[in-house]
Design a protein around this motif. Structure first.
Motif, mmCIF file in Angstrom:
data_model
loop_
_atom_site.group_PDB
_atom_site.id
_atom_site.type_symbol
_atom_site.label_atom_id
_atom_site.label_comp_id
_atom_site.label_asym_id
_atom_site.label_seq_id
_atom_site.Cartn_x
_atom_site.Cartn_y
_atom_site.Cartn_z
ATOM 1 N N CYS A 1 36.715 29.338 38.518
ATOM 2 C CA CYS A 1 35.482 28.861 39.146
ATOM 3 C C CYS A 1 35.093 27.474 38.627
ATOM 4 O O CYS A 1 34.641 26.619 39.402
ATOM 5 C CB CYS A 1 34.352 29.859 38.903
ATOM 6 N N ILE A 2 35.283 27.238 37.334
ATOM 7 C CA ILE A 2 34.974 25.916 36.781
ATOM 8 C C ILE A 2 35.892 24.857 37.385
ATOM 9 O O ILE A 2 35.461 23.756 37.740
ATOM 10 C CB ILE A 2 35.088 25.943 35.249
ATOM 11 N N LYS B 1 33.951 43.518 50.546
ATOM 12 C CA LYS B 1 34.288 42.157 50.146
ATOM 13 C C LYS B 1 35.751 42.058 49.740
ATOM 14 O O LYS B 1 36.358 43.034 49.281
ATOM 15 C CB LYS B 1 33.405 41.723 48.962
ATOM 16 N N LEU B 2 36.300 40.855 49.894
ATOM 17 C CA LEU B 2 37.661 40.611 49.432
ATOM 18 C C LEU B 2 37.683 40.611 47.900
ATOM 19 O O LEU B 2 36.822 39.990 47.264
ATOM 20 C CB LEU B 2 38.157 39.260 49.944
ATOM 21 N N PRO B 3 38.651 41.281 47.283
ATOM 22 C CA PRO B 3 38.729 41.271 45.812
ATOM 23 C C PRO B 3 39.317 39.957 45.309
ATOM 24 O O PRO B 3 40.396 39.537 45.733
ATOM 25 C CB PRO B 3 39.663 42.450 45.507
ATOM 26 N N LEU B 4 38.602 39.299 44.420
ATOM 27 C CA LEU B 4 39.055 38.037 43.844
ATOM 28 C C LEU B 4 39.645 38.325 42.467
ATOM 29 O O LEU B 4 38.915 38.583 41.506
ATOM 30 C CB LEU B 4 37.898 37.047 43.734
ATOM 31 N N ILE C 1 28.526 30.438 40.182
ATOM 32 C CA ILE C 1 29.329 31.654 40.109
ATOM 33 C C ILE C 1 28.585 32.846 40.710
ATOM 34 O O ILE C 1 29.193 33.791 41.218
ATOM 35 C CB ILE C 1 29.741 31.943 38.640
ATOM 36 N N GLY C 2 27.253 32.802 40.713
ATOM 37 C CA GLY C 2 26.491 33.859 41.361
ATOM 38 C C GLY C 2 26.684 33.852 42.867
ATOM 39 O O GLY C 2 26.854 34.915 43.493
ATOM 40 N N ASP D 1 35.063 40.167 38.853
ATOM 41 C CA ASP D 1 34.499 40.396 37.531
ATOM 42 C C ASP D 1 34.024 39.059 36.973
ATOM 43 O O ASP D 1 34.832 38.209 36.589
ATOM 44 C CB ASP D 1 35.554 41.026 36.611
ATOM 45 N N VAL D 2 32.716 38.856 36.959
ATOM 46 C CA VAL D 2 32.160 37.569 36.539
ATOM 47 C C VAL D 2 32.446 37.305 35.069
ATOM 48 O O VAL D 2 32.560 36.148 34.643
ATOM 49 C CB VAL D 2 30.642 37.538 36.821
ATOM 50 N N ALA D 3 32.591 38.352 34.258
ATOM 51 C CA ALA D 3 32.819 38.180 32.821
ATOM 52 C C ALA D 3 34.276 37.880 32.491
ATOM 53 O O ALA D 3 34.578 37.525 31.347
ATOM 54 C CB ALA D 3 32.374 39.436 32.068
ATOM 55 N N ASP D 4 35.190 38.022 33.447
ATOM 56 C CA ASP D 4 36.613 37.775 33.190
ATOM 57 C C ASP D 4 36.833 36.285 32.949
ATOM 58 O O ASP D 4 36.390 35.438 33.732
ATOM 59 C CB ASP D 4 37.442 38.261 34.374
#
Length: 368
Positions: free
Chosen positions: A122-123, A44-47, A102-103, A112-115
């Motif tokens: 994302c919001i 996957k591409l790193p976001l 976000i999922g 990193d979803v917690a970042d």
């Protein structure tokens, strides 16, 4: 088309039967481009979102991020009548909606979803994508039809009939319809329409490739790039007139204006002449520069400096008054504490004397 020649040598043209085949329409974009990149990279591409930013720095990654967010909203999330409806009573995005969004973004990117930077990005993308989807639905299913013929059944798989009817009723609001007409008229007054589509200016500059490998493009070159229609192979009449005026101003100094101007100054001057709030230079990350004489620059700097001095004096005065008021409040509080302590001591002494007197008094029945 076929040709036939008669005995006299005249040629007759016959047009074959007309094709009634409907033109092919492009199917829904399900992120095939990102899938090809993922398979080619075998991962996957790193976001990665830099702190303080809402987009990735890489133009390609920023474009794919925006595309995937729009696809997710288009196929998996309901569209409410306003952004406030996506929030809970605390002002945060509803937990169920955000986790769903976000999922699905996390399924397409390595992130990193917690970042906090990623969550903020994302919001923001969720807010933009829902607004765009709301506009597309209104343009396709509401604007072309009379009010009594607008469908009452949801045409979006991710929306219930109740949610769809609530959205339609908000579009029918007379106040909102009036604002829509005002906005439509304002958009019709825009003279310089860019031709980059959904692509941002930064991504478009990055995709210019080796066209300007010998030199860096100036603002006039970028103005031409962003307003040239590849479909029509030309500029619009308004844009062509503006380009001609810009080129004339940058070619040679005139008697009225003997000083030569940079491309940035010329573009800013022409756009300010034809539009109320030109933002082209801001979009290409260059500050708007207006042509000013050295005398006006000095006067502006002096006026700004005087205003800063006046504001600083005002701030110093308010700070001094606030400090004095705080000191007076502290002294008054200390005096109140001392008085309260003295009163407690006097009350304690009086209680002791009263207890002493009561202890030496004998009941009347005992004396008799």
């Amino acid at each position: 088309m076929t040709t036939l020649a008669n005995s006299c040598g005249h040629v007759h043209f016959f047009v074959g039967p007309k094709s009634y085949e409907e033109p092919r329409e492009r199917g829904p974009n399900l992120g095939k481009g990102l899938e090809r990149i993922t398979r080619r990279r075998q991962g996957k591409l790193p976001l990665v979102i830099p702190e303080g930013k809402l987009r990735p720095e890489s133009p390609l990654l920023a474009a794919k991020f925006a595309t995937e967010c729009n696809i997710i909203v288009r196929h998996h999330l309901p569209v409410f009548k306003r952004w406030k409806d996506y929030k809970d009573e605390h002002g945060n995005v509803r937990d169920g909606i955000f986790r769903n969004f976000i999922g699905k973004v996390g399924n397409q990117f390595q992130m990193d979803v917690a970042d906090m930077s990623v969550r903020k990005a994302c919001i923001e993308m969720l807010k933009i994508a829902t607004r765009q989807q709301r506009h597309k639905l209104k343009k396709e299913f509401f604007d072309p039809h009379p009010l009594h013929l607008v469908t009452r059944t949801s045409l979006v798989p991710s929306m219930t009939d109740e949610q769809w009817n609530e959205l339609v009723e908000s579009w029918k609001d007379p106040k909102k319809m009036g604002l829509s007409e005002i906005n439509k008229n304002n958009r019709a007054q825009v003279k310089f329409h860019h031709t980059t589509g959904a692509r941002s200016y930064g991504v478009h500059c990055n995709n210019l490739g080796d066209k300007y490998k010998d030199k860096e493009p100036d603002d006039l070159d970028l103005f031409k790039e962003f307003h040239y229609s590849k479909k029509k192979k030309c500029y619009s009449d308004v844009v062509q007139a503006a380009i001609t005026e810009m080129e004339n101003k940058t070619s040679q100094p005139t008697e009225d204006d003997p000083q030569s101007k940079s491309a940035t100054e010329v573009v800013a001057e022409v756009l300010a002449k034809h539009t109320k709030k030109p933002r082209f230079l801001q979009h290409v990350e260059i500050h708007d520069i207006h042509a000013r004489s050295s005398a006006s620059n000095c006067e502006g700097e002096l006026a700004a400096e005087n205003r800063n001095l006046e504001l600083q004096e005002h701030v110093d005065t308010l700070t001094k008054l606030l400090k004095e008021s705080e000191e007076a409040r502290i002294r008054q509080a200390e005096d109140n504490m001392k008085r309260n302590e003295e009163n407690r001591k006097k009350q304690a002494e009086m209680d002791k004397k009263l207890d002493f007197l009561l202890s030496h008094m004998q009941p009347r029945s005992a004396q008799e």
